[in-house]
Write a protein that holds these residues in place. Structure first.
Motif, mmCIF file in Angstrom:
data_model
loop_
_atom_site.group_PDB
_atom_site.id
_atom_site.type_symbol
_atom_site.label_atom_id
_atom_site.label_comp_id
_atom_site.label_asym_id
_atom_site.label_seq_id
_atom_site.Cartn_x
_atom_site.Cartn_y
_atom_site.Cartn_z
ATOM 1 N N THR A 1 7.779 -8.629 -7.385
ATOM 2 C CA THR A 1 7.054 -7.393 -7.682
ATOM 3 C C THR A 1 6.087 -7.063 -6.553
ATOM 4 N N LEU A 2 5.985 -5.782 -6.230
ATOM 5 C CA LEU A 2 5.084 -5.324 -5.182
ATOM 6 C C LEU A 2 3.964 -4.526 -5.830
ATOM 7 N N ASN A 3 2.769 -5.073 -5.768
ATOM 8 C CA ASN A 3 1.597 -4.382 -6.302
ATOM 9 C C ASN A 3 1.071 -3.409 -5.236
ATOM 10 N N LEU A 4 1.114 -2.123 -5.555
ATOM 11 C CA LEU A 4 0.755 -1.105 -4.595
ATOM 12 C C LEU A 4 -0.686 -0.652 -4.775
ATOM 13 N N GLN A 5 -1.364 -0.543 -3.655
ATOM 14 C CA GLN A 5 -2.672 0.083 -3.631
ATOM 15 C C GLN A 5 -2.439 1.556 -3.336
ATOM 16 N N GLU A 6 -2.702 2.420 -4.293
ATOM 17 C CA GLU A 6 -2.291 3.816 -4.225
ATOM 18 C C GLU A 6 -3.335 4.676 -3.522
ATOM 19 N N GLY A 7 -2.818 5.609 -2.719
ATOM 20 C CA GLY A 7 -3.673 6.576 -2.055
ATOM 21 C C GLY A 7 -3.306 7.980 -2.506
ATOM 22 N N SER A 8 -3.737 8.989 -1.778
ATOM 23 C CA SER A 8 -3.446 10.381 -2.103
ATOM 24 C C SER A 8 -3.432 11.195 -0.811
ATOM 25 N N ILE B 1 -2.602 15.974 -3.431
ATOM 26 C CA ILE B 1 -1.372 15.452 -4.050
ATOM 27 C C ILE B 1 -1.664 14.010 -4.436
ATOM 28 N N SER B 2 -1.656 13.746 -5.725
ATOM 29 C CA SER B 2 -2.079 12.434 -6.227
ATOM 30 C C SER B 2 -0.929 11.693 -6.883
ATOM 31 N N VAL B 3 -1.112 10.373 -7.053
ATOM 32 C CA VAL B 3 -0.087 9.504 -7.641
ATOM 33 C C VAL B 3 -0.367 9.367 -9.136
ATOM 34 N N VAL B 4 0.645 9.634 -9.933
ATOM 35 C CA VAL B 4 0.549 9.454 -11.392
ATOM 36 C C VAL B 4 0.974 8.053 -11.774
ATOM 37 N N ASP B 5 2.067 7.592 -11.212
ATOM 38 C CA ASP B 5 2.583 6.261 -11.531
ATOM 39 C C ASP B 5 3.437 5.794 -10.364
ATOM 40 N N ARG C 1 0.846 -1.187 0.000
ATOM 41 C CA ARG C 1 0.000 0.000 0.000
ATOM 42 C C ARG C 1 0.881 1.235 0.000
ATOM 43 N N LEU C 2 0.522 2.211 -0.808
ATOM 44 C CA LEU C 2 1.176 3.505 -0.875
ATOM 45 C C LEU C 2 0.212 4.528 -0.290
ATOM 46 N N SER C 3 0.588 5.118 0.851
ATOM 47 C CA SER C 3 -0.316 6.037 1.547
ATOM 48 C C SER C 3 0.400 7.347 1.861
ATOM 49 N N PHE C 4 -0.408 8.364 2.213
ATOM 50 C CA PHE C 4 0.101 9.705 2.501
ATOM 51 C C PHE C 4 -0.590 10.249 3.743
ATOM 52 N N SER C 5 0.041 11.246 4.331
ATOM 53 C CA SER C 5 -0.591 11.961 5.442
ATOM 54 C C SER C 5 -1.462 13.082 4.904
ATOM 55 N N ASP C 6 -2.411 13.535 5.707
ATOM 56 C CA ASP C 6 -3.327 14.608 5.323
ATOM 57 C C ASP C 6 -3.143 15.777 6.295
ATOM 58 N N PRO C 7 -2.157 16.635 6.062
ATOM 59 C CA PRO C 7 -1.847 17.693 7.026
ATOM 60 C C PRO C 7 -2.747 18.920 6.848
ATOM 61 N N GLN C 8 -2.631 19.823 7.821
ATOM 62 C CA GLN C 8 -3.339 21.096 7.783
ATOM 63 C C GLN C 8 -2.337 22.202 8.096
ATOM 64 N N THR C 9 -2.399 23.314 7.353
ATOM 65 C CA THR C 9 -1.423 24.389 7.511
ATOM 66 C C THR C 9 -2.093 25.738 7.265
ATOM 67 N N LYS C 10 -1.273 26.790 7.204
ATOM 68 C CA LYS C 10 -1.761 28.138 6.933
ATOM 69 C C LYS C 10 -1.003 28.736 5.763
#
Length: 488
Positions: free
Chosen positions: A130-137, A116-120, A31-40
């Protein structure tokens, strides 16, 4: 025709009989995951990227990302490359566990929510599968700035080309450089991140680490640029050479000989590191193997002395406080060397001596207790008064001496009897002549004879008693003796 058929049959049979091998390719899930931050608006924000797999260790990973350049401006990221048009490329390798992490830094430009999204993406396991990734954003939420601003101008961090310089000139060790903000993320040293710092009256791009060490990018006359150490207190630059001594700590060599104070046995020499010369100090008594350097610790941000082993290539912290302080007592060289070489033996000997003294003290104490007990028993046996008893007797009034002799006591009793019966009136009622008329002279004579015999017997008994009393008195006199003892 028949021959061709037979030949084809033979070839087919050979192919069927021959061993066949094949390669099986397995694929794992991740799995490919990201954080969801908050800023100013106007602030930097970190976005974390994580690749996870529960089937083994992560191998090589490559990810292409896209983001909105109107909302976000890419600042830095270890392993990330930006093309200036909103695309990011990440390349990394796992560190031997089931997870790979990386962090990218963006600057918020406009309020709202952006993605911020994954293109490839491509990934593999450490085993090569091979590692099959489940992509997040990643969803980034941007609020208004503290002053109420809803937008911010980009600094051009992600689009500035290498080699562009400013008109600000800086002199470092006699060489003139131009201050530049044209470095890319790939130029930033490991452990540092891009930031801004006031320099020459304006905000400029610098890089810094968690300990507050700043680096500035300078370009020489040939157009070659590199990072230099920036002193925020003096606004000056010095060569930047970082020496790794552990996984978390590095040393930045400093050219500040005036800040170093060493004993007289050390002499200053020059040490060349990565084409840069730095002052160092060596002790001739150590044969030149060790030299002392003045450096900045990247983990703590503190300056100090470090000893460098030229043979092993190792560094360690160095302190001279004990060498500079004098105790006021110096021993001759031979004696000091003897004590230093046999310190353990001397300590053991001192411990044995102390133990022997302790045993002797215990023995003497026990003997003293026994001697006091013997003296107490002797005092009790012979009724010898102690000093305290003698003082008490002196305080009491003296008692009258007792009459020891029988004769004196008898005389005193007779005198008392005479005093009791001296009164003539007591005898008036008696008639002496009438009292003795009834007695015959013969009876009186006989009685006289009996009394004479009795007097002789009484006389003998009295003498015997007097002799016994005399002997007893002599024994009493013999028992009355004084003994003087000396208390130990």
């Amino acid at each position: 025709m028949k021959v061709m058929k037979k030949l084809a049959a033979v070839l087919l049979t050979i192919c069927l009989m021959a061993p066949m091998s094949g390669v099986l390719v397995f694929a794992a899930d991740g799995r490919l995951s990201f954080s969801d931050p908050q800023t100013k608006v106007g602030e930097n924000v970190n976005v974390d990227l994580a690749v996870r797999s529960g089937e083994g260790n992560i191998g090589d990973v490559s990810v292409t990302l896209s983001y909105d350049t109107e909302s976000l401006e890419f600042v830095s990221g270890d392993g990330f490359e930006a093309d200036g048009s909103g695309n990011l490329t990440y390349s990394g390798t796992g560190d031997g566990d089931g997870e790979l992490r990386a962090t990218m830094v963006f600057r918020a430009l406009k309020t709202g929510s952006t993605t911020i999204s994954v293109v490839d993406s491509t990934a593999s396991m450490e085993s090569g599968d091979t590692l099959n990734l489940q992509e997040g954003s990643s969803a980034v939420t941007i609020d208004a700035a503290d002053d109420g601003s809803t937008t911010a101008e980009p600094t051009g961090t992600g689009t500035t080309a290498a080699g562009e310089t400013t008109d600000i000139t800086v002199d470092v060790n006699g060489t003139t450089y131009n201050f530049s903000e044209a470095f890319t993320t790939s130029d930033i040293p490991s452990g540092y991140a891009e930031t801004t710092q006031t320099f020459e009256g304006a905000e400029h791009r610098f890089v810094a680490n968690d300990a507050g060490i700043y680096l500035g990018y300078l370009v020489d006359s040939s157009g070659s640029g590199s990072f230099f150490l920036y002193d925020t207190e003096t606004s000056s630059f010095s060569p930047y050479v970082e020496l790794g001594i552990s996984n978390t700590t590095s040393l930045i060599l400093l050219n500040e000989p005036e800040a170093v104070s060493l004993p007289d046995g050390y002499q200053e020499v020059n040490l060349t590191v990565l084409d840069q010369q730095y002052p160092s100090w060596s002790n001739a008594e150590q044969g030149g193997r060790f030299c002392v350097l003045y450096a900045l610790n990247t983990r703590t941000g503190e300056k100090g002395l470090y000893q460098y082993d030229t043979e092993d290539g190792t560094y360690q912290s160095f302190s001279v406080s004990n060498e500079n302080e004098s105790s006021g007592i110096t021993l001759p060289g031979a004696l000091g060397s003897l004590i230093g070489d046999n310190a353990v033996i001397l300590l053991a000997a001192m411990a044995v001596v102390m133990l022997v003294l302790l045993v002797l003290m215990i023995i003497f104490a026990v003997k003293l207790v026994h001697r006091n007990q013997e003296l107490d028993d002797l005092y009790d046996e012979y009724d010898i008064p102690f000093d305290d008893d003698e003082e008490e007797e002196e305080e009491q009034p003296a008692a009258k001496p007792k009459k020891r002799f029988f004769g004196r006591k008898k005389d005193e009793e007779d005198e008392e009897d005479e005093e009791d019966y001296d009164d003539d009136d007591d005898y008036d009622d008696y008639d002496d002549e009438d009292e003795y008329d009834d007695y015959d002279d013969d009876d009186y004579d006989d009685d006289e004879d009996e009394y004479d015999d009795d007097d002789e017997e009484v006389s003998r008994q009295g003498k015997t008693k007097n002799i016994r009393k005399t002997k007893k008195a002599s024994r009493d006199d013999d028992d009355d003796y004084d003994i003087d003892f000396i208390d130990l």
